[in-house]
Design an enzyme around this catalytic site. Structure first.
Site, PDB file in Angstrom:
ATOM      1  CE  LYS A   1      -3.866   2.126   2.473  1.00 15.39           C
ATOM      2  NZ  LYS A   1      -4.896   1.880   3.492  1.00 15.39           N
TER       3      LYS A   1
ATOM      4  CG  ASP B   1     -14.550   1.654  -1.507  1.00 11.94           C
ATOM      5  OD1 ASP B   1     -15.625   2.110  -1.104  1.00 11.94           O
ATOM      6  OD2 ASP B   1     -13.464   2.246  -1.348  1.00 11.94           O
TER       7      ASP B   1
END
Ligand code: AMP
Ligand code: MG
Length: 555
Positions: A153, A300
């Site tokens: 990430k 999401d």
């Protein structure tokens, strides 16, 4: 170990361009990782492999390379995840590890890609979102025989980055790294974190979207989970009428993660939905048990595996305020406040049901499965609440009244949730009912005990007497009760202010508190005298400090 370096290392602080991110790739060997890339092998990718922002149709992912950084370094690792993935511990300090997990190198077995998904954000359909700053490296078979996707990430832009830079800052990366490991040790389903790496690059962020952008330190977290498939991965195909892809993802999910479900068919899809309803109910019950507020429960950010995913502006309840949300972006509507989490999970599941409908063509079984959510949640939650009080259940009316009176008391003053429940175990059921119950331990949970009126203490004493009477009637002896309670009522959690203190130090280059918190969070239910100072109430200075009581999505 062999290192092959091709091309150039990018310059410091440069804005990443497509050519930079694709012009070089470093490959290194890292012993121990056993790859089996099912997602990229079994599903179709986007034919384009450049990083230009775009709508990606009829594909599950886009191939993408991490973008190199100026000065990779390994800042922290989780020993448990290291072992789980079969990595040798001496690799922790290796250059190769820092290179790979900061996004500067790959192993030959990796198939880096960004996933395509959509989502409902704050109640509205937001269209295509996708991994805008997350890059999956590939799936590794862990020492437990299960597959784990590795995901960076903050490793640079992807076709899904829209206006974002694909990067993450140190402060949010520390929060994600620590909290995901902390949640795991609390027994809350979650994605894990292998590592926290420095990039040596700066990232510009306007933390409170108030026109004050500053240069912040960049970092990359390597997250680990069975998969990072979200409700939004199904929603994007349904929204575009891409039925074949929708069924393809359902079949993939069932085949690889829910093999107990029979052959792919509409009835299998319903069974899958039932399982997601159940795991999501369990997940949210755990959040309510430990006082965790996710902060951005968009679809999401909902895992198909019922895991806590995407640690952004999350927070921990200090004083028990069910209306609290850490997310400043949500401060007016408070859609994702603590008390709303079960209802929002239900709403999100309804969006998933809508997305699955075209593959099933029947609303009734989906509706039936969705309608089970409330019952499943209540069952899980009351089971956990019973343990929090050291009781067997809430089947009799007296104990139900006890529970509702407890919530009224907890909200009537500023009372620390974590300390309250932990202290409750110290109240002895052997107490002589003709005397007042000793309140000293429980009073430690009060933020302003000196301002509390006598009537409140009397009400608390009354409640404790009822509690003791119910405990006695249940026949559970004190030792047994303490053992039950201390397994579900943590003593140590990642209080918002603790994470912020660790961030303050880390931004100055001192990671001592990050390591100490990681250590503390490994044993949240035990007694750790060396960390006693962090099992106390939030200090007054942290009440309104940004990062402690308020967080934004900017990360
Ligand atoms: P979140 O609110 O963090 O769940 O993110 C929502 C969407 O925004 C996802 O598609 C993310 O990948 C994307 N996103 C968030 N931050 C960035 C960033 N710095 N660069 C690119 N995309 C981002
Ligand atoms: Mg997200």
């Amino acid at each position: 170990m062999r290192t092959i370096v091709k091309g150039e290392v990018p310059r410091r602080n440069t804005v990443t361009t497509m050519s930079e991110s694709t012009s070089y790739t470093k490959y290194v060997d890292l012993q121990g990782l056993d790859f089996d890339n099912r997602f990229t092998a079994q599903l179709t990718g986007d034919p384009r492999t450049d990083n230009n922002r775009r709508q990606v149709n009829r594909a599950y992912f886009s191939e993408v390379l991490p973008t190199g950084t100026f000065s990779p370094s390994t800042l922290a690792v989780s020993e448990e995840v290291f072992s789980l993935l079969g990595l040798e511990h001496e690799l922790e300090r290796s250059q190769e590890f820092a290179q790979i997990f900061s996004g500067n190198a790959l192993t030959y077995d990796m198939e880096p890609h960004a996933m395509c998904y959509g989502g409902h954000q704050f109640g509205n359909w937001a269209g295509q979102l996708g991994d805008g700053r997350a890059i999956n490296l590939g799936e590794v078979i862990g020492t437990d025989g299960n597959h784990y996707m590795l995901q960076l990430k903050g490793a640079g832009p992807t076709p899904y980055s829209r206006s974002g830079d694909g990067r993450a800052v140190l402060r949010s990366s520390i929060r994600e790294f620590l909290c995901s490991e902390g949640m795991h040790h609390l027994g809350v389903p979650t994605t894990r974190a292998l590592s926290l790496c420095g990039t040596g690059d700066h990232v510009v962020r306007d933390m409170f979207y108030d026109g004050n952008p500053v240069e912040e330190i960049g970092a990359v977290v390597c997250r680990v989970a069975p998969s990072f498939i979200r409700f939004g991965n199904f929603e994007i195909f349904a929204s575009r009428g891409e039925l074949e892809e929708l069924k393809g993802l359902l079949d993939f999910t069932i085949r690889n993660y829910f093999p107990e479900i029979a052959d792919p068919s509409p009835s299998a899809y319903i069974q899958l939905f039932e399982k997601v309803v159940a795991s999501t109910a369990t997940l949210v019950a755990h959040w309510q048990r430990v006082g965790f507020v996710h902060g951005v429960m968009n679809t999401d950010n909902m895992s198909i595996h019922g895991l806590t995913i995407d640690y952004g502006p999350y927070g921990w309840i200090d004083n028990f305020d069910p209306d609290w949300t850490p997310n400043t972006t949500d401060r007016l509507q408070r859609r994702y406040r603590f008390r709303n989490q079960p209802a929002v999970a239900h709403w999100n599941l309804a969006q998933l049901a809508n997305a699955l409908y075209p593959a099933i063509n029947e609303t009734e079984p989906l509706q039936e499965a969705l309608d089970c959510f409330e019952e499943l949640f209540i069952e899980e939650w009351t089971g956990m609440m019973a343990k929090k009080l050291g009781l067997r259940d809430f089947s009799d009316p007296e104990s139900q009244v006890l529970l509702s009176n407890l919530f009224a008391i907890l909200q009537s003053e500023e009372i620390d949730m974590t300390i309250f429940f932990r202290s409750l175990a110290k109240i002895s059921a052997e107490h002589d009912p003709t005397n007042k119950v000793p309140l000293a331990d429980i009073q430690l949970a009060y933020y302003t005990p000196d301002d509390v009126k006598e009537e409140h203490w009397a009400r608390l004493d009354f409640w404790l007497r009822d509690y003791i009477a119910i405990v006695r009637a249940s026949g559970i002896i004190d030792d047994e009760r303490v053992a039950i309670m201390n397994q579900v009522n943590p003593k140590y959690v990642l209080r918002n202010y603790l994470a912020q203190l660790a961030i303050d130090d880390a931004e100055k280059g001192d990671f001592g508190m990050v390591y100490d918190l990681l250590e503390m969070l490994r044993n949240p239910y035990g007694e750790q005298p060396e960390f006693e100072k962090w099992a106390t109430k939030r200090p007054e200075w942290a009440r309104n400090r940004p990062g402690c009581s308020m967080l934004s999505c900017s990360s």
